[in-house]
Design a protein around this motif. Structure first.
Motif, mmCIF file in Angstrom:
data_model
loop_
_atom_site.group_PDB
_atom_site.id
_atom_site.type_symbol
_atom_site.label_atom_id
_atom_site.label_comp_id
_atom_site.label_asym_id
_atom_site.label_seq_id
_atom_site.Cartn_x
_atom_site.Cartn_y
_atom_site.Cartn_z
ATOM 1 N N ALA A 226 -21.919 -11.979 -1.158
ATOM 2 C CA ALA A 226 -22.687 -10.777 -0.828
ATOM 3 C C ALA A 226 -24.164 -11.056 -1.111
ATOM 4 O O ALA A 226 -24.511 -11.995 -1.826
ATOM 5 N N HIS A 227 -25.014 -10.236 -0.542
ATOM 6 C CA HIS A 227 -26.454 -10.387 -0.760
ATOM 7 C C HIS A 227 -27.091 -9.032 -1.021
ATOM 8 O O HIS A 227 -26.447 -7.990 -0.952
ATOM 9 N N HIS A 228 -28.378 -9.074 -1.302
ATOM 10 C CA HIS A 228 -29.047 -7.852 -1.761
ATOM 11 C C HIS A 228 -29.667 -7.023 -0.636
ATOM 12 O O HIS A 228 -30.071 -5.881 -0.873
ATOM 13 N N LEU A 229 -29.752 -7.549 0.584
ATOM 14 C CA LEU A 229 -30.485 -6.840 1.632
ATOM 15 C C LEU A 229 -29.758 -5.571 2.079
ATOM 16 O O LEU A 229 -28.579 -5.601 2.416
ATOM 17 N N ILE A 230 -30.487 -4.467 2.089
ATOM 18 C CA ILE A 230 -29.983 -3.192 2.599
ATOM 19 C C ILE A 230 -30.568 -2.911 3.981
ATOM 20 O O ILE A 230 -29.864 -2.572 4.923
ATOM 21 N N SER A 231 -31.887 -3.072 4.112
ATOM 22 C CA SER A 231 -32.559 -2.719 5.361
ATOM 23 C C SER A 231 -33.911 -3.409 5.427
ATOM 24 O O SER A 231 -34.483 -3.793 4.402
ATOM 25 N N THR A 232 -34.423 -3.566 6.645
ATOM 26 C CA THR A 232 -35.794 -4.039 6.829
ATOM 27 C C THR A 232 -36.678 -2.941 7.429
ATOM 28 O O THR A 232 -37.780 -3.217 7.903
ATOM 29 N N ASP A 233 -36.184 -1.715 7.419
ATOM 30 C CA ASP A 233 -36.965 -0.569 7.884
ATOM 31 C C ASP A 233 -37.759 0.021 6.722
ATOM 32 O O ASP A 233 -37.278 0.061 5.587
ATOM 33 N N VAL A 234 -38.963 0.493 7.014
ATOM 34 C CA VAL A 234 -39.774 1.126 5.973
ATOM 35 C C VAL A 234 -39.099 2.425 5.546
ATOM 36 O O VAL A 234 -38.846 3.297 6.382
ATOM 37 N N PRO A 235 -38.782 2.600 4.265
ATOM 38 C CA PRO A 235 -38.088 3.806 3.818
ATOM 39 C C PRO A 235 -38.948 5.063 4.007
ATOM 40 O O PRO A 235 -40.182 5.014 3.921
ATOM 41 N N ASP A 236 -38.291 6.180 4.260
ATOM 42 C CA ASP A 236 -39.006 7.442 4.434
ATOM 43 C C ASP A 236 -39.843 7.794 3.216
ATOM 44 O O ASP A 236 -40.952 8.326 3.344
ATOM 45 N N VAL A 237 -39.320 7.504 2.025
ATOM 46 C CA VAL A 237 -40.044 7.858 0.803
ATOM 47 C C VAL A 237 -41.382 7.119 0.720
ATOM 48 O O VAL A 237 -42.339 7.617 0.141
ATOM 49 N N VAL A 238 -41.451 5.956 1.349
ATOM 50 C CA VAL A 238 -42.701 5.193 1.390
ATOM 51 C C VAL A 238 -43.586 5.688 2.528
ATOM 52 O O VAL A 238 -44.789 5.914 2.351
ATOM 53 N N ALA A 239 -43.006 5.889 3.700
ATOM 54 C CA ALA A 239 -43.769 6.294 4.884
ATOM 55 C C ALA A 239 -44.423 7.662 4.707
ATOM 56 O O ALA A 239 -45.435 7.958 5.349
ATOM 57 N N LYS A 240 -43.852 8.501 3.834
ATOM 58 C CA LYS A 240 -44.427 9.817 3.591
ATOM 59 C C LYS A 240 -45.657 9.759 2.694
ATOM 60 O O LYS A 240 -46.428 10.716 2.640
ATOM 61 N N ILE A 241 -45.831 8.640 1.995
ATOM 62 C CA ILE A 241 -46.910 8.547 1.018
ATOM 63 C C ILE A 241 -48.023 7.608 1.459
ATOM 64 O O ILE A 241 -49.196 7.842 1.172
ATOM 65 N N VAL A 242 -47.665 6.528 2.161
ATOM 66 C CA VAL A 242 -48.675 5.569 2.617
ATOM 67 C C VAL A 242 -48.501 5.319 4.105
ATOM 68 O O VAL A 242 -47.444 5.586 4.680
ATOM 69 N N ASP A 243 -49.540 4.781 4.718
ATOM 70 C CA ASP A 243 -49.462 4.387 6.124
ATOM 71 C C ASP A 243 -48.425 3.277 6.256
ATOM 72 O O ASP A 243 -48.599 2.192 5.687
ATOM 73 N N PRO A 244 -47.341 3.486 7.000
ATOM 74 C CA PRO A 244 -46.285 2.469 7.066
ATOM 75 C C PRO A 244 -46.592 1.304 7.993
ATOM 76 O O PRO A 244 -45.927 0.264 7.919
#
Length: 332
Positions: A112-130
């Motif tokens: 198994a590996h640690h990768l979940i996603s390569t999409d910018v999370p909403d919690v980040v996009a709401k605070i900074v320019d994604p």
């Protein structure tokens, strides 16, 4: 780069509901290379990547920074972070599809590996320019890092070649006499290294790993590393790329060893073009070879801040990274 479940913060805590402007959150050089990120989350900064703690997960940002001789250079390599992220994603997808690690799973050892996603999370996009983050981030599971680099060598080069010339062995692994520089080994070898917060990691015999981690864990890490390398090397060879050596990192997540960090990129591996391979000499590699060679030829003393890179070196290095990624994706 170590990614513990409790990375130390080097930025402000998340608090603002407003979106930070690009000038506040990101710093670029004149070529457009992303050199720094300053996001309102707890941060741990490495030579190339910035790791942000999002609570239940981590967000790894691959910048365009480049390091050489244990220094971060003032010049970046435009697009490098996006290429590294795409390459890691390529290999993680190969693990998910079973193209890598199949025989491990068949023998009852989960991969198994640690990768979940390569999409910018909403919690980040709401605070900074994604926008500056698109294509260069990995959202990952948290893990407690195993304090060893799991190095696998299929060819004789770098520190392994130097050790072989001096002692005839690498990390306690005795090799046949008369091998040439960059020669392919009869079978890949596992040569762990201790992880250093600063400076170079130290190559050690597997006995050191066994002493610190226990025989069962050390053997599992050895088997996982060799299997991933062997499967990846076969996949890459079909696309005209030789993987000379690489280093993996693993961590504990929910009581299970998982593959973490970047994987099989030019920053963690040595890639050569199969159609150019000539043992007995150094090979053209898809990494920062141009940067190292230019610095070695310059008058920089390696004890002071390094000089900016000429645009020609930046451009050639960008092209070299891109060529490696394109060859692996079958686009060359």
């Amino acid at each position: 780069m170590n990614m513990h479940s409790d990375p130390q913060s080097s930025s402000t805590p998340p608090a603002s509901a407003e979106t930070n402007g690009p000038s506040e959150s990101f710093r670029f050089d004149d070529t457009g290379a992303l050199l720094e990120t300053h996001l309102p989350f707890p941060r741990r900064q490495g030579k190339v990547r910035d790791v942000y703690d999002l609570g239940e997960s981590l967000m790894i940002v691959s910048s365009d920074r480049i390091s050489a001789f244990d220094y971060i250079l003032p010049s970046g390599i435009p697009g490098k972070g996006e290429l590294l992220t795409a390459m890691s994603r390529f290999w993680f997808d190969a693990i998910d599809s079973g193209e890598i690690g199949g025989k491990l799973r068949d023998s009852g050892i989960p991969l198994a590996h640690h990768l979940i996603s390569t999409d910018v999370p909403d919690v980040v996009a709401k605070i900074v320019d994604p926008a500056p983050l698109v294509g260069r981030i990995m959202v990952t599971r948290k893990a407690e890092v195993v304090p060893f680099e799991c190095v696998v060598r299929g060819y004789l080069e770098g520190s392994g070649w130097r050790a072989y010339q001096e002692t005839g062995e690498i990390c306690g692994v005795k090799l046949p006499a008369g091998l040439r520089q960059c020669e392919q080994l009869e079978s890949p070898i596992f040569t762990p290294a201790t992880k250093a917060e600063e400076g170079h990691d130290e190559n050690v015999p597997i006995d050191v790993m066994i002493e610190q981690l226990g025989a069962d864990t050390a053997e599992r890490l050895r088997l996982m590393s060799l299997t991933i390398y062997e499967d990846a090397a076969k996949l890459a060879a079909r696309r005209g790329v030789l993987i000379a050596d690489t280093k993996f990192e693993f961590g504990w997540h929910d009581g299970q060893l998982i593959l973490i960090d970047e994987v099989l990129t030019p920053d963690s591996s040595r890639f050569w073009a199969a159609d150019e391979y000539t043992p007995g000499q150094s090979q053209r590699s898809f990494d920062k070879q141009f940067v190292r060679e230019w610095l070695q030829a310059s008058d920089w003393d390696r004890n002071s801040p390094p000089p900016p890179l000429p645009q020609e070196i930046v451009q050639k290095t960008t092209e070299r990274y891109r060529e490696g990624a394109q060859r692996l994706r079958g686009e060359w």
